[in-house]
Scaffold this motif. Sequence first.
Motif, short mmCIF file in Angstrom:
data_model
loop_
_atom_site.label_atom_id
_atom_site.label_comp_id
_atom_site.label_asym_id
_atom_site.label_seq_id
_atom_site.Cartn_x
_atom_site.Cartn_y
_atom_site.Cartn_z
N GLN B 303 0.79 -1.22 0.00
CA GLN B 303 0.00 0.00 0.00
C GLN B 303 0.84 1.28 0.00
OE1 GLN B 303 -2.73 0.17 3.24
NE2 GLN B 303 -3.93 1.82 2.35
N ARG B 304 1.81 1.35 0.92
CA ARG B 304 2.55 2.60 1.04
C ARG B 304 3.37 2.94 -0.20
NH1 ARG B 304 2.05 5.18 5.29
NH2 ARG B 304 0.74 4.31 6.91
N PRO B 305 4.21 2.01 -0.70
CA PRO B 305 4.95 2.36 -1.91
C PRO B 305 4.03 2.82 -3.04
CG PRO B 305 5.86 0.39 -0.95
CD PRO B 305 4.66 0.75 -0.12
N SER B 306 2.83 2.24 -3.15
CA SER B 306 1.95 2.64 -4.25
C SER B 306 1.49 4.08 -4.05
CB SER B 306 0.75 1.71 -4.34
OG SER B 306 -0.18 2.00 -3.34
N GLN B 307 1.43 4.51 -2.80
CA GLN B 307 1.00 5.89 -2.57
C GLN B 307 2.04 6.89 -3.04
OE1 GLN B 307 0.20 5.63 1.55
NE2 GLN B 307 -1.86 4.88 1.28
N ILE B 308 3.31 6.54 -2.88
CA ILE B 308 4.35 7.41 -3.41
C ILE B 308 4.08 7.61 -4.90
CG2 ILE B 308 6.80 7.72 -3.88
CD1 ILE B 308 7.52 6.00 -1.64
N THR B 309 3.77 6.48 -5.54
CA THR B 309 3.56 6.47 -6.97
C THR B 309 2.37 7.29 -7.37
OG1 THR B 309 4.33 4.26 -6.84
CG2 THR B 309 3.33 4.92 -8.89
N ASN B 310 1.29 7.12 -6.63
CA ASN B 310 0.08 7.83 -7.02
C ASN B 310 0.31 9.33 -7.02
OD1 ASN B 310 -1.15 5.44 -7.39
ND2 ASN B 310 -2.18 5.42 -5.40
N SER B 311 1.00 9.83 -5.98
CA SER B 311 1.30 11.25 -5.95
C SER B 311 2.07 11.61 -7.21
CB SER B 311 2.19 11.60 -4.75
OG SER B 311 1.71 10.96 -3.60
N ASN B 312 3.05 10.74 -7.53
CA ASN B 312 3.91 11.05 -8.65
C ASN B 312 3.18 10.97 -9.97
OD1 ASN B 312 6.41 11.40 -10.07
ND2 ASN B 312 6.08 9.30 -10.71
N ASN B 313 2.29 9.98 -10.09
CA ASN B 313 1.58 9.84 -11.36
C ASN B 313 0.85 11.13 -11.68
OD1 ASN B 313 2.42 7.31 -11.73
ND2 ASN B 313 0.66 6.35 -10.75
N THR B 314 0.26 11.71 -10.64
CA THR B 314 -0.47 12.95 -10.84
C THR B 314 0.49 14.05 -11.28
OG1 THR B 314 -1.63 12.24 -8.88
CG2 THR B 314 -2.18 14.41 -9.72
N SER B 315 1.59 14.14 -10.53
CA SER B 315 2.48 15.26 -10.77
C SER B 315 3.28 15.10 -12.06
CB SER B 315 3.45 15.40 -9.60
OG SER B 315 4.09 14.17 -9.37
N ALA B 316 3.71 13.87 -12.34
CA ALA B 316 4.59 13.67 -13.50
C ALA B 316 3.86 13.90 -14.80
CB ALA B 316 5.18 12.28 -13.47
N ASN B 318 2.03 16.38 -15.45
CA ASN B 318 1.86 17.81 -15.75
C ASN B 318 2.99 18.33 -16.63
OD1 ASN B 318 -0.50 18.23 -14.25
ND2 ASN B 318 0.71 18.02 -12.38
#
Lengths: 318, 318
Positions: B303-316, B318
């Motif tokens: 769960q936690r590592p995927s959350q890092i990713t989710n933030s990044n997916n949004t930001s990357a 842009n």
Amino acid sequence: MSRFMGLARKFNCFYFNGDLHNCRPFLVGGIQVGLMQPRVVEAALRHPDVFHFDSGSGSIMLHPAFATYEERSAKINHVLSQWREQSLFVTLKGWRDECYEVRTGFADPPLMKMERAATCLFGIRQYGVEIMGHTRHPHLGVCLWLQRRSLSKPTWPGKWDSMVAGGLSVGHSVLDTALKEANEEASIPSHLLANLKAAGSVSFYFESERGLFPNTEFVYDLELPADFVPCNADGEVESFELVPVAQVMERILTPDFKTTSCPTALDFLIRHGFINSDNEPQLPELVELLHIPLHYLYSRHQQRPSQITNSNNTSASN
Amino acid sequence: MSRFMGLARKFNCFYFNGDLHNCRPFLVGGIQVGLMQPRVVEAALRHPDVFHFDSGSGSIMLHPAFATYEERSAKINHVLSQWREQSLFVTLKGWRDECYEVRTGFADPPLMKMERAATCLFGIRQYGVEIMGHTRHPHLGVCLWLQRRSLSKPTWPGKWDSMVAGGLSVGHSVLDTALKEANEEASIPSHLLANLKAAGSVSFYFESERGLFPNTEFVYDLELPADFVPCNADGEVESFELVPVAQVMERILTPDFKTTSCPTALDFLIRHGFINSDNEPQLPELVELLHIPLHYLYSRHQQRPSQITNSNNTSASN
């Protein structure tokens, strides 16, 4: 959970227990290079000429107007120097005047450089080199040379560590760093260093009161003659000790061993068969935790694996 | 992207490109043990007495009424036998009358057993053993013994493979399997097998037309005398060839090499320093892709590592 799995969770404490909800991605040139904790975000946003909060993505960006390696490095260094003067973060007490490159992957061109002591504030990936100096002792069997870190070191003073270890600074290759540190830390003569063998790398994600450590260590094995004794040349080592592998397995489990040097010790013990499926039932899981996918945590490529997880998170809670 | 990185994406094709949106978690006893593709879900739901679709979680469950290892194994075997008779899935043409254990992690107690050829239909984690037989040849330097698989094998016929390789069947330990296969596949005498050294494991997530392969291979190194020549005893090997490491590096990049045996070859080449940071700029990323976190893909811990990713997916984006 086995003792070694407990240790792997300790040096991967951010991977398992990090307060991710409150961290913000840190972007340079539109690319994620790090992760910032709330206390660092708060400090950074007091410098709107340097840091920009993108409300759409929820990320912190180095100001897009800074287009070159030099300009970015200078601007961030200016802020960091102020934070250091203000004693804002404990890690900056260990200011080294030594810079690390900031990039997405190891093979990517660096986007800027940053004072080594500050990289953990931004969750910048750090790369280092460790040499696993070992000997086949006639009576004790395979032994590892360990160093006890100098009591005056800013980080992990007095802790047990790999025989030779060093961070990859700007302008130094992996092998250069290994050879330089072998000379400075342990006075290993060049005819013995001819035996140095690359043996891969380990990756883990640690957190301490200083900040975030998404670390990769390049690993080298060095078999040494039984009569060789290392001798420190740069004052960074308190002492060296030749330790049989069975004792290394015990010592890495104690608080006397530098937590972030345990991955390479475990990797050595696994690669050489001392930890195996007979004495470690969770071996595959342990090996996976020595190589967590740091390159994908900050990249879009992780998206798919996380989706497997999300399905499971829903289902497993039933 | 380097050639070896391209190869690592090939044997991790499901990790990178799998059609995950349409796959369903497969649960036994309330625990996720696999992942099912739509074609398998469709077939399974025609057996409502055995498989249950949980609409809340979107997962497929083995009927909760089956409480024991024996009952679960028998019920699923009954369905699989029908599917085999109906020629529903190509993988079941390779039915082996050999079962794999179904469990969450390698150290967890098995929840049931399943015909080996069917495990890929349910995305069950598979464990195998590979022996990297090698020799320090007086003229050719370090060489690996490779086997060419028999042309009559149901999977990967005629492809190059590790010297000795075998799956972990019910009732056999890791070391037992290694010793048994070394004897059957290459007639390695026991005095030479005394030299067998455990060297960790690799993990990857492959997909083929047969199904899903979240695989872990336990790795052993075996240094052999220069005059030893392996000889097959069970008819599963076409021939053996002693191949210098430089040629191994080329051959694993060709379609003549069994894709799912490339991870252990790469791991050997990295552990022994033939692939290193000087000739492979993406070394850390490559090493990470030889040890992807299979244990966490099916568990809540991811769960936690995927959350890092989710933030990044949004930001990357842009």
